[in-house]
Design a protein around this motif. Structure first.
Motif, PDB file in Angstrom:
ATOM      1  N   UNK A   1       0.795  -1.209   0.041  1.00 39.08           N
ATOM      2  CA  UNK A   1       0.041   0.036   0.068  1.00 39.08           C
ATOM      3  C   UNK A   1       1.017   1.329   0.217  1.00 39.08           C
ATOM      4  N   UNK A   2       0.667   2.097  -1.028  1.00 41.71           N
ATOM      5  CA  UNK A   2       1.363   3.311  -1.144  1.00 41.71           C
ATOM      6  C   UNK A   2       0.647   4.473  -0.507  1.00 41.71           C
TER       7      UNK A   2
ATOM      8  N   UNK B   1      -0.151   8.308  -0.562  1.00 41.86           N
ATOM      9  CA  UNK B   1      -0.301   9.215  -1.409  1.00 41.86           C
ATOM     10  C   UNK B   1       0.987   9.789  -1.357  1.00 41.86           C
TER      11      UNK B   1
ATOM     12  N   UNK C   1       3.772   8.955  -2.531  1.00 42.55           N
ATOM     13  CA  UNK C   1       4.963   7.791  -2.666  1.00 42.55           C
ATOM     14  C   UNK C   1       4.852   6.912  -3.563  1.00 42.55           C
ATOM     15  N   UNK C   2       4.082   7.189  -4.747  1.00 40.81           N
ATOM     16  CA  UNK C   2       3.569   6.279  -5.806  1.00 40.81           C
ATOM     17  C   UNK C   2       4.717   6.148  -6.999  1.00 40.81           C
ATOM     18  N   UNK C   3       5.784   6.796  -6.779  1.00 38.94           N
ATOM     19  CA  UNK C   3       6.687   6.800  -7.743  1.00 38.94           C
ATOM     20  C   UNK C   3       7.408   5.160  -7.851  1.00 38.94           C
TER      21      UNK C   3
END
Lengths: 160, 81
Positions: free
Chosen positions: B59-60, B62, B64-66
């Motif tokens: 689970x990422x 928001x 930190x989704x790179x």
């Protein structure tokens, strides 16, 4: 590049088919998908969409369709894991209304360690979608002992 | 957690539609027979827990989704093989 993925049903009712599939339309057309029971540990993760950035392909994101929803990294499923034969139980297939392997779209969740940048992919519990209904669930495959929930994706490792 | 004792061939009924029977007892291994509606998922606990942990790790937050660049390159290399 085209690879085969076999979907094998439970031994009580044997349906074994190979599917050959190029880049899957389901991932790239902005389809909205539904997971009626969410995923393991996240029952509220139900209404989701697939989004991606060109420079991150073949990795995409599966995220909830709301402001601050959950988001996971998922790669396009086909073409990366030769020999990834999944056995899905009859009950799971029935629940999703899946009658043949061509109806299936698989997505595997990727976990990235923020400190090391190392990533693993869950091959033991793919998200299985019915391409026609766009409904899916996270399925713990029957031949779970053959595939890891934390299969390493790091470039340095040579996988067997 | 409800704890009760059963002998082989005895069972319990949950929620009127789930039945668990002790099919066989063999030394330290108990074989369970479980009948449930098809929408009810049943998993060995340790398998379930490991999948749940895996999802939690994935689970990422928001922002930190790179996707790490090296990962994309690495997978591209594998694809070309």
């Amino acid at each position: 590049m085209v690879l085969e993925t076999n979907i094998i049903e439970d031994s009580e009712s044997t349906m074994t088919q190979s599917i050959k599939e190029p880049t899957n339309q389901l991932s790239r057309d902005g389809s909205r998908l539904t997971l009626p029971n969410g995923i393991v540990g996240f029952p509220e993760f139900k209404h989701v969409e697939v989004v991606y950035k060109e420079d991150e392909l073949p990795f995409m994101h599966l995220r909830e369709i709301n402001e601050d929803g959950l988001e996971f990294i998922v790669p396009e499923p086909y073409g990366h894991f030769p020999g990834y034969d999944v056995e899905i139980s009859k009950e799971d297939l029935e629940q999703l209304g899946i009658e043949k392997a061509e109806d299936v779209h698989l997505m595997n969740i990727v976990a990235v360690d923020p400190n090391t940048g190392n990533a693993t992919i869950n091959l033991a519990a793919p998200l299985v979608f019915n391409k026609n209904t766009l409904e899916g669930k996270q399925v713990i495959i029957k031949n779970v002992q053959h595939f890891s929930a934390t299969h390493s994706l790091n470039a340095e490792e040579e996988k067997e | 957690m409800l704890v009760l004792s059963r002998k082989a061939q005895e069972g319990v009924i949950i929620n009127d539609n789930i039945e668990i029977k002790i099919a066989q007892i063999d030394g330290d291994t108990v074989k369970l027979a479980i009948k449930a509606p098809k929408e009810v998922s049943i998993h060995r606990k340790e398998v379930y827990e490991s999948v749940k942990k895996g999802n939690e790790a994935a689970f990422k937050d928001k922002g930190e989704t790179k996707v790490p660049f090296a990962l994309v390159e690495g997978l591209k290399k594998k694809q070309v093989r």
